[in-house]
Design a protein around this motif. Structure first.
Motif, PDB file in Angstrom:
ATOM      1  N   ASP A  25       1.086  -0.647   0.073  1.00  0.00           N
ATOM      2  CA  ASP A  25      -0.245   0.033   0.050  1.00  0.00           C
ATOM      3  C   ASP A  25       0.809   1.663  -0.081  1.00  0.00           C
ATOM      4  N   LEU A  26       1.039   1.153   0.245  1.00  0.00           N
ATOM      5  CA  LEU A  26       3.244   2.506   0.683  1.00  0.00           C
ATOM      6  C   LEU A  26       3.296   2.464  -1.119  1.00  0.00           C
ATOM      7  N   ALA A  27       3.754   1.519  -1.732  1.00  0.00           N
ATOM      8  CA  ALA A  27       4.327   1.552  -3.290  1.00  0.00           C
ATOM      9  C   ALA A  27       3.081   1.712  -3.970  1.00  0.00           C
ATOM     10  N   ILE A  28       1.242   1.998  -3.567  1.00  0.00           N
ATOM     11  CA  ILE A  28       0.560   2.471  -4.394  1.00  0.00           C
ATOM     12  C   ILE A  28       0.682   3.605  -4.232  1.00  0.00           C
ATOM     13  N   PHE A  29       0.139   4.390  -2.585  1.00  0.00           N
ATOM     14  CA  PHE A  29       0.226   5.655  -2.113  1.00  0.00           C
ATOM     15  C   PHE A  29       1.218   6.538  -2.817  1.00  0.00           C
ATOM     16  N   SER A  30       2.688   5.900  -3.250  1.00  0.00           N
ATOM     17  CA  SER A  30       3.448   6.671  -3.604  1.00  0.00           C
ATOM     18  C   SER A  30       3.232   6.634  -5.125  1.00  0.00           C
ATOM     19  N   ALA A  31       2.613   6.181  -5.251  1.00  0.00           N
ATOM     20  CA  ALA A  31       2.235   6.318  -7.355  1.00  0.00           C
ATOM     21  C   ALA A  31       1.398   7.035  -7.370  1.00  0.00           C
ATOM     22  N   VAL A  32       0.110   7.240  -6.399  1.00  0.00           N
ATOM     23  CA  VAL A  32      -0.683   7.763  -6.068  1.00  0.00           C
ATOM     24  C   VAL A  32      -0.664   9.694  -6.530  1.00  0.00           C
ATOM     25  N   MET A  33       0.444   9.807  -5.222  1.00  0.00           N
ATOM     26  CA  MET A  33       0.988  11.204  -4.486  1.00  0.00           C
ATOM     27  C   MET A  33       2.201  11.773  -6.383  1.00  0.00           C
ATOM     28  N   VAL A  34       2.620  10.291  -7.099  1.00  0.00           N
ATOM     29  CA  VAL A  34       3.255  11.209  -8.408  1.00  0.00           C
ATOM     30  C   VAL A  34       1.928  11.254  -9.355  1.00  0.00           C
ATOM     31  N   VAL A  35       0.778  11.054  -9.222  1.00  0.00           N
ATOM     32  CA  VAL A  35       0.262  11.059 -10.401  1.00  0.00           C
ATOM     33  C   VAL A  35      -0.644  12.118 -10.456  1.00  0.00           C
ATOM     34  N   PHE A  36      -1.753  12.604  -8.887  1.00  0.00           N
ATOM     35  CA  PHE A  36      -1.059  14.046  -8.245  1.00  0.00           C
ATOM     36  C   PHE A  36      -0.596  14.767  -8.392  1.00  0.00           C
ATOM     37  N   THR A  37       0.528  15.110  -8.690  1.00  0.00           N
ATOM     38  CA  THR A  37       1.694  16.501  -8.682  1.00  0.00           C
ATOM     39  C   THR A  37       1.830  16.057 -10.408  1.00  0.00           C
ATOM     40  N   VAL A  38       1.968  14.507 -11.127  1.00  0.00           N
ATOM     41  CA  VAL A  38       1.144  15.558 -12.546  1.00  0.00           C
ATOM     42  C   VAL A  38       0.336  15.661 -12.849  1.00  0.00           C
ATOM     43  N   ALA A  39      -1.011  15.503 -12.598  1.00  0.00           N
ATOM     44  CA  ALA A  39      -2.102  16.067 -12.668  1.00  0.00           C
ATOM     45  C   ALA A  39      -2.134  17.121 -12.417  1.00  0.00           C
ATOM     46  N   LEU A  40      -1.635  18.000 -11.061  1.00  0.00           N
ATOM     47  CA  LEU A  40      -1.316  19.189 -10.964  1.00  0.00           C
ATOM     48  C   LEU A  40      -0.508  19.783 -11.887  1.00  0.00           C
ATOM     49  N   CYS A  41       0.430  19.423 -12.272  1.00  0.00           N
ATOM     50  CA  CYS A  41       0.833  20.260 -12.719  1.00  0.00           C
ATOM     51  C   CYS A  41       0.296  20.493 -14.228  1.00  0.00           C
ATOM     52  N   GLY A  42       0.318  19.186 -14.345  1.00  0.00           N
ATOM     53  CA  GLY A  42      -0.473  19.168 -16.338  1.00  0.00           C
ATOM     54  C   GLY A  42      -1.841  20.158 -16.572  1.00  0.00           C
ATOM     55  N   ASN A  43      -2.652  19.973 -15.257  1.00  0.00           N
ATOM     56  CA  ASN A  43      -3.534  20.966 -15.627  1.00  0.00           C
ATOM     57  C   ASN A  43      -3.544  22.984 -15.518  1.00  0.00           C
ATOM     58  N   VAL A  44      -2.248  22.926 -14.868  1.00  0.00           N
ATOM     59  CA  VAL A  44      -1.897  24.010 -14.389  1.00  0.00           C
ATOM     60  C   VAL A  44      -0.980  24.826 -15.635  1.00  0.00           C
ATOM     61  N   LEU A  45      -0.207  23.625 -16.155  1.00  0.00           N
ATOM     62  CA  LEU A  45       0.368  24.735 -17.231  1.00  0.00           C
ATOM     63  C   LEU A  45      -0.448  24.510 -18.631  1.00  0.00           C
ATOM     64  N   LEU A  46      -1.538  23.098 -18.651  1.00  0.00           N
ATOM     65  CA  LEU A  46      -2.573  23.585 -19.620  1.00  0.00           C
ATOM     66  C   LEU A  46      -2.913  24.856 -19.625  1.00  0.00           C
ATOM     67  N   ASN A  47      -4.100  25.237 -18.387  1.00  0.00           N
ATOM     68  CA  ASN A  47      -4.323  26.522 -18.470  1.00  0.00           C
ATOM     69  C   ASN A  47      -3.812  27.912 -19.080  1.00  0.00           C
ATOM     70  N   PHE A  48      -2.370  27.601 -18.167  1.00  0.00           N
ATOM     71  CA  PHE A  48      -1.216  29.212 -18.383  1.00  0.00           C
ATOM     72  C   PHE A  48      -1.237  29.267 -19.532  1.00  0.00           C
ATOM     73  N   LEU A  49      -0.497  27.805 -20.503  1.00  0.00           N
ATOM     74  CA  LEU A  49      -0.467  27.990 -21.894  1.00  0.00           C
ATOM     75  C   LEU A  49      -1.498  28.707 -22.492  1.00  0.00           C
ATOM     76  N   THR A  50      -2.758  28.726 -22.161  1.00  0.00           N
ATOM     77  CA  THR A  50      -4.042  28.877 -23.081  1.00  0.00           C
ATOM     78  C   THR A  50      -4.189  30.697 -22.706  1.00  0.00           C
ATOM     79  N   TYR A  51      -3.257  30.400 -21.580  1.00  0.00           N
ATOM     80  CA  TYR A  51      -4.034  32.128 -21.289  1.00  0.00           C
ATOM     81  C   TYR A  51      -3.280  33.231 -21.463  1.00  0.00           C
TER      82      TYR A  51
END
Length: 315
Positions: A25-51
């Motif tokens: 579960d520690l490995a799965i939690f770490s993977a979820v946090m990596v995915v969360f970080t990528v989602a955060l950065c990707g969505n912020v970046l897409l909004n920034f580029l669009t703006y």
């Protein structure tokens, strides 16, 4: 009812969560946090580029920026609480906070689902009526589409949040989920919730099938238009335009229908938790990648920003 509500509102719920502190579960939690970080950065970046890039100031990218914003707010509504629960061991969540989390979840999911459906109409106009596209998809129409998507989700989320917070909870406070999921909360209510559950199920079916019917109708028209095109290159371009949206639709509605339209006898909390993680974290991460990696205008805007950064650092 007032006495029950006052008693309920002063007590916390306990989120049982999805992870233990086992190595797996520690490995799965770490993977979820990596995915969360990528989602955060990707969505912020897409909004920034669009703006910042005027080439992306079109109807399609306006819709993409709003879709990205909905995904960003969805993961920020859920994942930080998962992280706090796992890292601190504090599983409690206040009554009002649980209700707000439920309402916001329904709002963002409902808004995203309707916007995906209405984006199919945008693709239909772009392919079937390209000469009339600036008129049919004017700024006013785009604002109406996005505004109706947000209004639809907010209304549904507000109604469900108010109803859930009105039910009395005088027994167990343990929610068998990692967030204040509506069905998990209703199981704890010490009142007859059967009528509300049926109404809620009907609303979920409508929220899924109404946008999905728009998608099916739009792509049926698109297919008819594409089949009448004489140029193979034009047909290829039309399919390429739709492929990203169809991928996002398949991911979103596939997971949503698995969660909400399964018969009760086939539902299990463990399955719901796993699919919910995919639904809330992985899809918001994939959407910016789906729409940007295969899109020359977005990648061009990103290269332009990187070039400016590189030149600035050299000076």
């Amino acid at each position: 009812m007032a006495t029950w509500f006052n008693q309920s509102s002063t007590e916390d719920f306990v989120l049982l969560g999805i992870f233990t502190h086992s190595p797996g579960d520690l490995a799965i939690f770490s993977a979820v946090m990596v995915v969360f970080t990528v989602a955060l950065c990707g969505n912020v970046l897409l909004n920034f580029l669009t703006y910042i890039d005027f080439r992306l100031h079109t109807a399609m990218y306006f819709f993409l920026s709003q879709l990205s914003l909905m995904g960003l707010m969805l993961v920020c509504n859920i994942v930080p609480k998962i992280a706090v629960t796992f890292l601190s061991g504090k599983k409690s969540i206040v009554f009002v906070g649980c209700g707000l989390q439920t309402g916001l979840f329904v709002t963002f999911v409902g808004s995203e689902g309707l916007l995906l459906g209405l984006m199919a109409y945008d693709h239909y106009v772009a392919i079937s009526h390209p000469l009339h596209y600036p008129i049919l998809m004017s700024q006013r129409v785009c604002l109406q589409i996005v505004g109706s998507s947000w209004a639809f989700g907010i209304l549904d989320g507000l109604v469900q949040m108010v109803v859930v917070m009105t039910f009395p909870y005088c027994g167990s406070r343990e929610v068998d989920h990692f967030f204040g999921k509506l069905l998990s909360l209703l199981k704890l209510a010490c009142a007859d919730t059967s009528i509300f559950e049926k109404v809620m199920y009907a609303c979920c079916v409508f929220m899924l099938l109404f946008p999905f019917s728009i998608i099916v109708a739009s792509y049926a028209r698109i297919l008819g238009t594409v089949l009448h095109m004489n140029s193979a290159q034009t047909r290829k371009k039309a399919f390429a335009t739709c492929s990203s949206h169809l991928t996002a639709v398949f991911l979103f509605y596939g997971a949503a229908m698995f969660i909400y339209l399964r018969p009760k006898r086939y539902r299990a909390p463990s399955h719901d938790k796993v699919v919910s993680v995919f639904y809330m974290v992985l899809i918001p991460m994939l959407n910016p990648l789906i729409y940007s990696l295969r899109n020359q205008e977005v990648t061009g805007a990103l290269r332009k920003v990187l070039d400016h950064c590189r030149i600035g650092s050299q000076h």
